[in-house]
Design a protein around this motif. Sequence first.
Motif, short mmCIF file in Angstrom:
data_model
loop_
_atom_site.label_atom_id
_atom_site.label_comp_id
_atom_site.label_asym_id
_atom_site.label_seq_id
_atom_site.Cartn_x
_atom_site.Cartn_y
_atom_site.Cartn_z
N SER A 136 0.83 -1.21 0.00
CA SER A 136 0.00 0.00 0.00
C SER A 136 0.86 1.26 0.00
CB SER A 136 -0.98 0.00 1.17
OG SER A 136 -0.30 0.08 2.40
N ALA A 137 2.13 1.14 0.40
CA ALA A 137 3.04 2.29 0.30
C ALA A 137 3.30 2.60 -1.18
CB ALA A 137 4.35 1.98 1.02
N TYR A 138 3.60 1.55 -1.93
CA TYR A 138 3.81 1.70 -3.37
C TYR A 138 2.55 2.24 -4.05
CZ TYR A 138 4.24 0.18 -8.25
OH TYR A 138 4.23 0.13 -9.62
N ALA A 139 1.41 1.64 -3.73
CA ALA A 139 0.15 2.05 -4.35
C ALA A 139 -0.18 3.51 -4.03
CB ALA A 139 -0.99 1.13 -3.90
N SER A 140 0.19 3.95 -2.82
CA SER A 140 -0.05 5.34 -2.43
C SER A 140 0.81 6.29 -3.26
CB SER A 140 0.26 5.54 -0.95
OG SER A 140 -0.59 4.73 -0.16
N ALA A 141 2.07 5.91 -3.45
CA ALA A 141 2.98 6.73 -4.26
C ALA A 141 2.47 6.81 -5.69
CB ALA A 141 4.39 6.16 -4.21
N VAL A 142 2.03 5.67 -6.23
CA VAL A 142 1.50 5.64 -7.61
C VAL A 142 0.22 6.49 -7.69
CG1 VAL A 142 0.42 4.14 -9.34
CG2 VAL A 142 2.54 3.42 -8.19
N TYR A 143 -0.60 6.43 -6.67
CA TYR A 143 -1.83 7.24 -6.65
C TYR A 143 -1.50 8.73 -6.71
CZ TYR A 143 -6.28 9.27 -5.21
OH TYR A 143 -7.43 10.01 -5.17
N LEU A 144 -0.52 9.14 -5.90
CA LEU A 144 -0.12 10.55 -5.87
C LEU A 144 0.42 11.01 -7.22
CD1 LEU A 144 1.52 10.53 -2.35
CD2 LEU A 144 -0.25 12.16 -3.04
N SER A 145 1.23 10.16 -7.85
CA SER A 145 1.89 10.60 -9.08
C SER A 145 1.00 10.44 -10.31
CB SER A 145 3.22 9.87 -9.28
OG SER A 145 2.99 8.49 -9.44
N THR A 146 0.21 9.36 -10.38
CA THR A 146 -0.52 9.13 -11.63
C THR A 146 -2.01 9.46 -11.56
OG1 THR A 146 -0.95 6.81 -11.15
CG2 THR A 146 1.10 7.30 -12.29
N VAL A 147 -2.63 9.32 -10.39
CA VAL A 147 -4.07 9.66 -10.30
C VAL A 147 -4.24 11.11 -9.90
CG1 VAL A 147 -6.31 9.04 -9.29
CG2 VAL A 147 -4.61 7.27 -9.72
N MET A 148 -3.62 11.52 -8.77
CA MET A 148 -3.68 12.92 -8.36
C MET A 148 -2.84 13.81 -9.27
SD MET A 148 -3.59 13.32 -4.20
CE MET A 148 -2.91 14.98 -4.36
N LYS A 149 -1.89 13.19 -9.95
CA LYS A 149 -0.93 13.92 -10.79
C LYS A 149 -0.37 15.14 -10.04
CE LYS A 149 -3.28 12.57 -15.09
NZ LYS A 149 -2.69 11.23 -15.14
N MET A 150 0.15 14.88 -8.86
CA MET A 150 0.67 15.96 -8.03
C MET A 150 1.88 16.61 -8.71
SD MET A 150 1.19 15.81 -3.91
CE MET A 150 2.90 15.36 -3.92
N PRO A 151 1.84 17.95 -8.88
CA PRO A 151 2.98 18.62 -9.54
C PRO A 151 4.29 18.36 -8.80
CG PRO A 151 1.12 20.14 -9.22
CD PRO A 151 0.79 18.88 -8.47
N LYS A 152 5.38 18.38 -9.56
CA LYS A 152 6.70 18.02 -9.00
C LYS A 152 7.12 18.90 -7.83
CE LYS A 152 7.73 14.38 -11.24
NZ LYS A 152 7.66 13.12 -10.51
N HIS A 153 6.68 20.18 -7.80
CA HIS A 153 7.12 21.07 -6.70
C HIS A 153 6.31 20.84 -5.43
CE1 HIS A 153 3.64 23.37 -8.10
NE2 HIS A 153 3.65 23.98 -6.93
N LYS A 154 5.24 20.07 -5.53
CA LYS A 154 4.40 19.82 -4.36
C LYS A 154 5.02 18.73 -3.48
CE LYS A 154 0.64 22.45 -4.62
NZ LYS A 154 0.21 23.27 -3.46
N LYS A 155 4.65 18.74 -2.21
CA LYS A 155 5.23 17.81 -1.25
C LYS A 155 4.13 17.08 -0.48
CE LYS A 155 9.01 21.05 -0.71
NZ LYS A 155 9.51 22.17 0.10
#
Lengths: 297, 297
Positions: free
Chosen positions: B85-104
């Motif tokens: 679920s750690a991996y899935a959370s990271a994937v969710y942030l990057s590909t579903v939420m598409k969090m911009p690179k400058h965001k934390k």
Amino acid sequence: MARLSSAQDYKSLLDKYDTWLFDCDGVLWQGDRLVDGVPEALNLLRTHKKRILFVTNNATKSRKSYKKKFDQLGLEAQVDEVFGSAYASAVYLSTVMKMPKHKKVYVVGMKGLEEELEEEGIQHLGGTDPADNTLAEFHLKDFQPDPDVGAVLCGLDTSVNYTKLSKAFTYLRRPGVVFLATNIDSTYPSADGLLPGAGAISAPLACALGREPLSIGKPAETMMDCIKAKHQFDPTRAIMVGDRLNTDIEFGNRGGLSTLLVLTGITHESEVVGPHASTTVPTYFTNSIGDLRAAIS
Amino acid sequence: MARLSSAQDYKSLLDKYDTWLFDCDGVLWQGDRLVDGVPEALNLLRTHKKRILFVTNNATKSRKSYKKKFDQLGLEAQVDEVFGSAYASAVYLSTVMKMPKHKKVYVVGMKGLEEELEEEGIQHLGGTDPADNTLAEFHLKDFQPDPDVGAVLCGLDTSVNYTKLSKAFTYLRRPGVVFLATNIDSTYPSADGLLPGAGAISAPLACALGREPLSIGKPAETMMDCIKAKHQFDPTRAIMVGDRLNTDIEFGNRGGLSTLLVLTGITHESEVVGPHASTTVPTYFTNSIGDLRAAIS
């Protein structure tokens, strides 16, 4: 529900009520800052021979240390005018649960809570014990639970950690161990803004156990019973002043007292008037308890 | 729902499914102890050219460190077979939420969670930062929130403390900051028994905020999407093996897979058969995944 505004409003309030119960955080002060006009408002009540009681869910301080806070802020108060949820919890354990003397309470909480337990002669574990105030890894195999623990009591604990939560959880999985919370306020109004409250400290245990604690503080009747055991008063001539609808106002309403909501703490005006108003309704509301000064004119 | 017992039962199970998804804690091992017969059962599946995937809500470890756990226990596994679920959370942030690179992301969690965020190129705060792993008093006035924080992500954190909770709470009160949990398992099966789980770590925040996190792990679809993005399989020829009804079995059922409940972890038989059975029903149940060895005979 009436909004107080004119000098006459405040004068008639003064006439109507002999006993004034005050919440403290968000009513008398915000963190370490006095709310404007509070000394004058309290002096006005004392001059008119009103009985004043301070009823707080804050369980981080004992009544004695709460009295010191009044002293520091230059407010007159007696220890027996102060009712805190730490004190009410200790009274609940000794007089309602009638916990045998050899039994112990595991505390997720701070020094004030331990002091009140000691005043009632209740043995406690956890709390400020350095062994439980650690971020070191917790292993169940290294933990020898004390078979005499009969209750877990949670209050606001700014040293909360996984060791305390794990020990509390382990005790609460044993048959007959009672799950108590001093109060379940979700947030705590610190001097600089909101922080997680006592409800947030018992929440991990409630989640892991799948059951909620019995909460002792406002709005629970236990707190009112505690006050009535020490002070007799006519509820129809008593008023509860507070800043939270779901604790203070609910507490006063349940007890058959009148209630006065002030807007110096948690509650916004939109929660009492307008389309999104709460179903918990105070008898009166006003901006600040300092407004009571208008009765002097 | 069928109880598996005869050699024939296990043989037909082996024939019916090409893709086998396994929960780990409580299925393959209990803490650091392998469940009896697991190496043989997994070898049997590999011999029959079955695809094996490991799907865990444990977010304290990255896939790489999870792989090490398999190695230590003498079990064959590849990093790309492991979905946490750690991996899935990271994937969710990057590909579903598409969090911009400058965001934390502000992390309430452990090293494994941080490692997965780093693999996805996501900046993070909190977590294992020594400044936030303290039992010192927290004062809002000394805290400068980072305006680039766009989400708070909670996982099991055995170093949880009031500073982390207060910072996370403060971020989550800001407009637009997303509240995520790797998973909300209420308990965690340690080697020596149950301890509070990831759900107990986000519970204080949910309480203080009055809202629940979006949970990424089982039974959420996000976890299934993560797996399907890497491995194509026919759900009608896939089976999810787990020990928890409300995560593993619910997850498999929702995804249209068959499900096999084992009784080596959280769930008792009384929760699947009899008058108090859960409404979440697995396709099959058996005592242990080790029972699959019966198919060899």
